[in-house]
Scaffold this active site. Structure first.
Site, short mmCIF file in Angstrom:
data_model
loop_
_atom_site.label_atom_id
_atom_site.label_comp_id
_atom_site.label_asym_id
_atom_site.label_seq_id
_atom_site.Cartn_x
_atom_site.Cartn_y
_atom_site.Cartn_z
N LYS A 105 14.10 -33.42 -49.40
CA LYS A 105 13.87 -34.17 -50.64
C LYS A 105 14.25 -35.61 -50.37
CE LYS A 105 12.68 -33.37 -55.03
NZ LYS A 105 11.81 -32.31 -55.54
N ASP A 145 7.52 -36.41 -57.30
CA ASP A 145 8.54 -35.76 -58.14
C ASP A 145 8.71 -36.69 -59.35
OD1 ASP A 145 10.62 -33.46 -58.14
OD2 ASP A 145 11.85 -35.18 -58.60
P1 NAD Z 1 7.47 -36.95 -64.37
O1 NAD Z 1 8.15 -38.19 -63.95
O2 NAD Z 1 5.99 -36.89 -64.28
O3 NAD Z 1 7.88 -36.56 -65.86
C1 NAD Z 1 9.20 -36.41 -66.27
C2 NAD Z 1 9.20 -36.27 -67.77
O4 NAD Z 1 10.54 -36.05 -68.21
C3 NAD Z 1 8.71 -37.51 -68.51
O5 NAD Z 1 7.97 -37.12 -69.64
C4 NAD Z 1 10.01 -38.18 -68.96
O6 NAD Z 1 9.84 -39.01 -70.09
C5 NAD Z 1 10.82 -36.96 -69.27
N1 NAD Z 1 12.26 -37.22 -69.30
C6 NAD Z 1 12.98 -38.01 -68.49
N2 NAD Z 1 14.27 -38.02 -68.87
C7 NAD Z 1 14.35 -37.18 -69.93
C8 NAD Z 1 15.40 -36.75 -70.77
N3 NAD Z 1 16.64 -37.18 -70.57
N4 NAD Z 1 15.10 -35.87 -71.75
C9 NAD Z 1 13.84 -35.44 -71.94
N5 NAD Z 1 12.82 -35.81 -71.19
C10 NAD Z 1 13.06 -36.67 -70.19
O7 NAD Z 1 8.14 -35.79 -63.48
P2 NAD Z 1 7.54 -34.37 -63.16
O8 NAD Z 1 6.85 -34.46 -61.86
O9 NAD Z 1 6.82 -33.84 -64.34
O10 NAD Z 1 8.87 -33.54 -62.90
C11 NAD Z 1 9.59 -32.90 -63.95
C12 NAD Z 1 10.51 -31.84 -63.36
O11 NAD Z 1 9.74 -30.89 -62.62
C13 NAD Z 1 11.56 -32.38 -62.38
O12 NAD Z 1 12.73 -31.61 -62.49
C14 NAD Z 1 10.93 -32.12 -61.03
O13 NAD Z 1 11.87 -32.05 -59.97
C15 NAD Z 1 10.26 -30.79 -61.29
N6 NAD Z 1 9.16 -30.47 -60.38
C16 NAD Z 1 8.09 -31.29 -60.25
C17 NAD Z 1 7.06 -30.93 -59.40
C18 NAD Z 1 5.80 -31.75 -59.28
O14 NAD Z 1 4.86 -31.26 -58.67
N7 NAD Z 1 5.72 -32.94 -59.83
C19 NAD Z 1 7.14 -29.75 -58.65
C20 NAD Z 1 8.26 -28.94 -58.82
C21 NAD Z 1 9.26 -29.29 -59.69
#
Ligand code: NAD
Length: 427
Positions: A105, A145
């Site tokens: 990561k 991410d």
């Molecule tokens: P992103 O940046 O696209 O979206 C994150 C979202 O969370 C946004 O809507 C943001 O406004 C919101 N957010 C941020 N802080 C917040 C808070 N304190 N309370 C509520 N909402 C909040 O990120 P993503 O890619 O959607 O990732 C989200 C989660 O999924 C993370 O934990 C990431 O590690 C996990 N994840 C992502 C992927 C991927 O393919 N992108 C894969 C596996 C896991």
């Protein structure tokens, strides 16, 4: 133990599961450390001429099962311990979904919304230069991410290709289709989560039509999860982002419309919406209202989907959770203390290393297509994703039944069993 330190938490979970399996002590020692822990300083010239130094991390946890693989996070809270935990979880997740990758990561401690697009690009290129020696299609493959996306992955690929002197699409996944990305990668994590939820509910003999869902986080993952949940007959009643949330008990019907409202105020740094889900204008007319992110966790719904950051379910709010099922789309949303409370209250948790593994499954498909110069149609990608998620759900349920334990521990047991097999074969 510090409840909210994700690295300490992941180690506790590892040791607990390793003891149940009587895991080879050398393998346990290997998994308790990182193969490589890189911290870099990134001096960037800002648009106003000032120089600002940012800190970047790339942590390679383990590559027993294949090249290191893991996302890049841009966030003001990124720290060594957070990236350590996230890279460890990647090793476990890649074993659960059974793709030939190890775990890594990376991240930069930055609020990217305070940068201009030029500054964001310069920071990404500087980071790519700083870690260029340790990444590559056969070494370590970044992906999006939190706060990173296909545009940022495009800059990583371009910079890396310049450094090595050849077009190297397979150095990162989650690229745009034009730059060699896979059909279906944008949707993959959210859709994979929905496949894992449906497969799990079927195993539990639960009929899911009309079940109500609250989703925290309307980013790449939460947005696509919402859309596919609605398509499958669930009723999404609450959504949120970092600015707050909305609760519409009658159900949100059109996710594309919510996205339009969110995007209507434009973008910061060419990547981040200024608007919020709270901007949806007709919510009062349909009986809806604004809520906080804290309220969302405690709503009277059937299914809670944390899809933002770590540590949102703690010993404080866990006793107040009314949902009967939690689909962990975020990494590490639940503390160990909270997990114990949820188990005691018979709340079924579909754990992160299973629920959100659809993203890395399609990242693997993207990497494979790049290396073999192939382009698969979206329906083929979705069918392969569904198959992978269902097989992983089968494996996790089998383990949790065999060891009479939670699905989280079942997922860890499955991952460690597969890692031990690779370890034995290589020893
Ligand atoms: P992103 O940046 O696209 O979206 C994150 C979202 O969370 C946004 O809507 C943001 O406004 C919101 N957010 C941020 N802080 C917040 C808070 N304190 N309370 C509520 N909402 C909040 O990120 P993503 O890619 O959607 O990732 C989200 C989660 O999924 C993370 O934990 C990431 O590690 C996990 N994840 C992502 C992927 C991927 O393919 N992108 C894969 C596996 C896991």
């Amino acid at each position: 133990m510090n409840e909210t330190n994700p690295w300490e938490r992941s180690q506790k979970q590892l040791k607990k599961t390793a003891a149940r399996l009587n895991l080879n002590p050398l393998l346990l020692a290997l998994l308790s450390e990182h193969a490589r822990d890189i911290k870099v300083s990134l001096p960037i010239k800002l648009d106003n001429g000032d120089i600002k130094i940012f800190t970047g991390y790339r942590l390679q946890h383990n590559n027993l099962r294949g090249p290191y693989k893991g996302g890049l996070r841009y966030h003001s809270e990124v720290s060594d311990d957070e990236v350590k935990a996230l890279s460890f979880w990647m090793t476990m997740k890649n074993a659960v979904i059974d793709v030939p990758f190890g775990g890594s990561k990376g991240g930069i401690t930055v609020n990217p919304k305070e940068l201009s697009e030029n500054e964001l690009e310069a920071l990404t290129r500087a980071f790519t230069q700083a870690i260029a020696d340790v990444i590559g299609p056969e070494k370590d493959i970044p992906a999006p991410d939190v706060n990173t996306n296909s545009k940022i992955m495009g800059w990583v690929v371009d910079e890396y290709s310049k450094i090595v002197g050849s077009d190297t699409k397979a150095v990162a996944t989650g690229k745009s289709i034009e730059l060699g990305g896979s059909e279906g990668r944008a949707e993959a994590t959210g859709l994979g989560g929905v496949y894992s939820l449906i497969a799990s509910l079927k195993k539990l003999s639960v009929s899911y039509q009309g079940m109500t869902v609250a989703i925290q986080g309307f980013g790449n993952v939460g947005r696509h999860a919402a859309e596919f949940l609605i398509k499958e007959g669930f009723k999404v009643v609450a959504l949120s982002d970092s600015k707050g949330g909305i609760y519409i008990p009658e159900g949100i019907v059109d996710i594309v419309e919510v996205e339009k409202f969110k995007e209507s105020k434009g973008y910061l740094a060419g990547c981040y919406c200024i608007g919020s889900v709270c901007d949806i204008s007709n919510k009062e007319k349909v009986g809806g209202r604004d809520i906080t992110n804290e309220e969302l966790i405690e709503l009277p719904v059937d299914i809670l989907v944390p899809a933002a950051l770590e540590n949102v379910i703690t010993h404080e709010n866990a006793p107040k959770i009314k949902a009967k099922y939690i689909l962990e789309m975020a990494n590490g949303p639940t503390t160990i203390e909270a997990d114990e409370i949820l188990t005691k209250n018979s709340i079924q948790v579909i754990p992160d290393i299973l629920a959100n593994s659809g993203g890395v499954a399609v990242s693997y498909f993207e990497w494979y297509q790049n290396l073999h110069n192939e382009k698969w149609d979206k329906d083929i990608v979705f069918a392969k994703l569904k198959n992978k998620m269902e097989k992983s759900v089968d494996g996790v349920f089998e383990m949790s039944k065999k060891y009479q334990t939670t699905l989280r521990e079942g997922a860890y047991l499955l991952a460690l069993t597969r890692l031990e097999k690779a370890f034995t074969e290589k020893s």
